[in-house]
Design a protein around this motif. Sequence first.
Motif: not given
Length: 193
Positions: A47-57, A59-64
Motif C-alpha cells: 500500500n505504501a508503494v502504491y500510494l507513493k506511486g499514485k502520488e508520483e504518477w 497526475p500523469k495518468f490523469d493527464l494521459l
Amino acid sequence: AEEAAPEAELPSEEESDILNSPAFLKRKKEVLESDLAALEKEVDEANAVYLKGKEEWGPKFDLLNKESQVVQDRMAKQTQLGMETATLDVAGKMLGVIDTYERAFGAMKPSNDEEVEITEAYQKTYDMIMDAFATLNVTKVETVGAEFDYELHQAVMQLPSDEFDEGIVCQELAPGWRCGEKLIRPAMVVVTV
C-alpha cells in the motif's frame, strides 16, 4: 493348525491424535498469527508503494486519460465531419440527375401503355433516390410561401403579387437542397415586391 497371532492393540484415536493436542494447537496458533502479521506487513508495504506511486504518477495518468479522451473526441468529430462532407459531395453530384428526372417528368405525357410503363420505371428509380436522400437527411429547401432567406434562396427576379406579401417567395425556378443544417444548393426563386 497354526494359531492366529494375537492382534496388537492400537492406541485409541483420542490418545494418539497429536493434531488435537493443546501444545500442538497452541503452536499452530502462534505460527498462524506470525504468518498473518507478516502478510499484514507485506500489504502495508505494498500500500505504501502504491500510494507513493499514485502520488508520483497519479497526475500523469490523469493527464494521459484526459489527453486520450480529447483525442477520441477529436477523432469522432473528424469522422462525423468526413461523413457529412462525403454526403454533401455525393448529394451535390446527384442533384443534376434529380433535376433531369424532374424536367423529364414535367415534359413527358405518356400516350400509350408502353410509355406509361417506362415512366413508372423511371418514377421508381427517382423514388429510390429520394428515399436514399431522406435516409441521409438531404431535403429540399422550403420555397413558395416562405419568407425570403438569403442563406437558403437565390432571388433571380422580383414580381409584384396580390397573393403574397412583400419579401415572400412566390415561385420556385429550381429547388434548393440541404443536408441537415448545411446548404448544398440554394433554391432559385422569384420574390414578391
